[in-house]
Design a protein around this motif. Structure first.
Motif, PDB file in Angstrom:
ATOM      1  N   CYS A  61       0.845  -1.198   0.000  1.00  0.00           N
ATOM      2  CA  CYS A  61       0.000   0.000   0.000  1.00  0.00           C
ATOM      3  C   CYS A  61       0.879   1.247   0.000  1.00  0.00           C
ATOM      4  O   CYS A  61       1.593   1.517   0.973  1.00  0.00           O
ATOM      5  CB  CYS A  61      -0.925   0.009   1.220  1.00  0.00           C
TER       6      CYS A  61
ATOM      7  N   ALA B 192      -5.542   3.952  -2.146  1.00  0.00           N
ATOM      8  CA  ALA B 192      -4.902   2.639  -2.273  1.00  0.00           C
ATOM      9  C   ALA B 192      -5.320   1.720  -1.132  1.00  0.00           C
ATOM     10  O   ALA B 192      -5.591   0.530  -1.342  1.00  0.00           O
ATOM     11  CB  ALA B 192      -3.384   2.799  -2.305  1.00  0.00           C
ATOM     12  N   LEU B 193      -5.385   2.262   0.081  1.00  0.00           N
ATOM     13  CA  LEU B 193      -5.805   1.472   1.239  1.00  0.00           C
ATOM     14  C   LEU B 193      -7.244   1.001   1.070  1.00  0.00           C
ATOM     15  O   LEU B 193      -7.567  -0.165   1.323  1.00  0.00           O
ATOM     16  CB  LEU B 193      -5.650   2.304   2.512  1.00  0.00           C
TER      17      LEU B 193
ATOM     18  N   LEU C  60      -7.291  -1.878  -1.379  1.00  0.00           N
ATOM     19  CA  LEU C  60      -6.792  -3.124  -0.779  1.00  0.00           C
ATOM     20  C   LEU C  60      -7.810  -3.730   0.177  1.00  0.00           C
ATOM     21  O   LEU C  60      -8.013  -4.948   0.196  1.00  0.00           O
ATOM     22  CB  LEU C  60      -5.481  -2.873  -0.042  1.00  0.00           C
TER      23      LEU C  60
END
Length: 102
Positions: free
Chosen positions: A25, A42-43, A46
């Motif tokens: 990440c 991005a987190l 994910l």
């Protein structure tokens, strides 16, 4: 809602954020704010990836414990900054994304 710690580093027009408790990440941008926003996105991606979540234990380490890690201590001494990240779509999350710099 889980809050992850990101490590912000950079200067001028190149900034990055890495999230030690979420392998792979990263965020980046031309400003610190863009890098943090990119890391939050991005987190979120994910955390919505079922295969990633099954394969990777995502247990945020308390900020106090991260501060004691030798690698992070060295980065902080060199100018890195810790930021708190909460991702949209995380279980139990409200609609605000708190971000704080230390």
């Amino acid at each position: 809602m889980r809050t992850f710690v990101g490590i912000l580093d950079g200067r001028a027009d190149v900034w990055g954020v890495r999230v030690p408790d979420a392998p792979g990440c990263y965020g980046g941008g031309a400003t610190a704010e863009e890098a943090v926003a990119s890391a939050v996105e991005a987190l979120a991606d994910l955390l919505q990836d079922d295969d990633y979540v099954r394969a990777t234990p995502l247990n945020p380490t308390p900020i106090e414990a991260l501060r004691e890690r030798p690698d992070i201590k060295a980065g902080l001494a060199a100018g890195d900054v810790l930021v708190l990240l909460s991702a949209p779509g995380d279980a139990g999350r409200n609609d605000r994304t708190p971000i704080a710099a230390e």
